[in-house]
Write a protein that holds these residues in place. Structure first.
Motif, PDB file in Angstrom:
ATOM      1  N   CYS A 158     -15.250 -32.670 -19.387  1.00 47.38           N
ATOM      2  CA  CYS A 158     -14.466 -32.213 -20.536  1.00 47.38           C
ATOM      3  C   CYS A 158     -14.351 -30.699 -20.483  1.00 47.38           C
ATOM      4  CB  CYS A 158     -15.134 -32.654 -21.837  1.00 47.38           C
ATOM      5  SG  CYS A 158     -14.301 -32.077 -23.318  1.00 47.38           S
ATOM      6  N   ILE A 165     -16.591 -37.094 -19.297  1.00 49.65           N
ATOM      7  CA  ILE A 165     -15.680 -37.953 -20.057  1.00 49.65           C
ATOM      8  C   ILE A 165     -16.024 -39.389 -19.711  1.00 49.65           C
ATOM      9  CG2 ILE A 165     -13.255 -38.549 -20.436  1.00 49.65           C
ATOM     10  CD1 ILE A 165     -12.554 -35.708 -19.498  1.00 49.65           C
ATOM     11  N   SER A 179     -12.833 -35.037 -23.692  1.00 48.94           N
ATOM     12  CA  SER A 179     -13.558 -36.221 -24.132  1.00 48.94           C
ATOM     13  C   SER A 179     -13.017 -36.641 -25.489  1.00 48.94           C
ATOM     14  CB  SER A 179     -15.058 -35.916 -24.221  1.00 48.94           C
ATOM     15  OG  SER A 179     -15.282 -34.908 -25.186  1.00 48.94           O
TER      16      SER A 179
END
Length: 188
Positions: A158, A165, A179
């Motif tokens: 992320c 993620i 995310s």
């Protein structure tokens, strides 16, 4: 005889200083407002407290030693992205063919030209196809950037929180750079 400026500076220095409740959080902005009271006019300080805090204000500690996906997982995502990239390129070629009318086998000049009211519908259809093609080009660019992140071994991290993620999110949206928690915070 002291000047008004030096009196203000002395008054500010004598005010009690508040320390932040959390270590590492620095309150950088303070406003000085004139507050006129009946007893004595003077200056007071007002602490600046933003109602919305950034994720960057309080860096979160990493939860574990996992910093990136393994090479096997990256290869799995690479195969998925390659398939989606091929399909997206085929669809783009199809849309571009519809826009230029190559797929109609030259029937454009045999249309009935006496319906002048319907001339705008062809232009409107081409405009919609152009918008779809533009979206497809953007999707292809996002997928190509995801391939570059796989090569750099930064895929799936992320860009806001620095955490991995979720795999299910990456399978659904392989070009994701945020995310779910970061996306929720940004949409507020």
């Amino acid at each position: 005889m002291p000047s008004a400026r030096s009196e203000i500076i002395d008054a500010v220095r004598q005010l009690p200083r508040k320390t932040p409740s959390k270590p590492g959080v620095v309150i950088a902005h303070r406003k000085i407002e004139k507050k006129v009271t009946q007893e004595e006019p003077g200056l007071t300080m007002k602490e600046y407290n933003p109602s919305v805090r950034s994720l960057l204000d309080e860096p979160e500690q990493s939860s574990g030693p996992v910093y990136r996906y393994s090479d096997e997982e990256l290869n799995e995502f690479k195969e998925l992205i390659t398939k989606r990239l091929d399909n997206a390129r085929k669809e783009l070629a199809y849309l571009q063919g519809l826009i230029t009318r190559k797929d109609e086998a030259g029937t454009d000049d045999t249309d009935n030209r006496f319906n002048h009211m319907e001339d705008g519908s062809g232009a409107m259809e081409r405009e919609q196809l152009s918008q779809l093609a533009g979206r497809q080009i953007q999707f292809i660019n996002h997928l190509e950037k995801a391939m570059i992140r796989i090569e750099n071994k930064t895929y799936g991290i992320c860009r806001v929180t620095g955490k991995l993620i979720d795999k299910a999110r990456l399978r659904a949206v392989p070009h994701a750079t945020l995310s779910i928690e970061a996306k929720k915070v940004m949409n507020k």
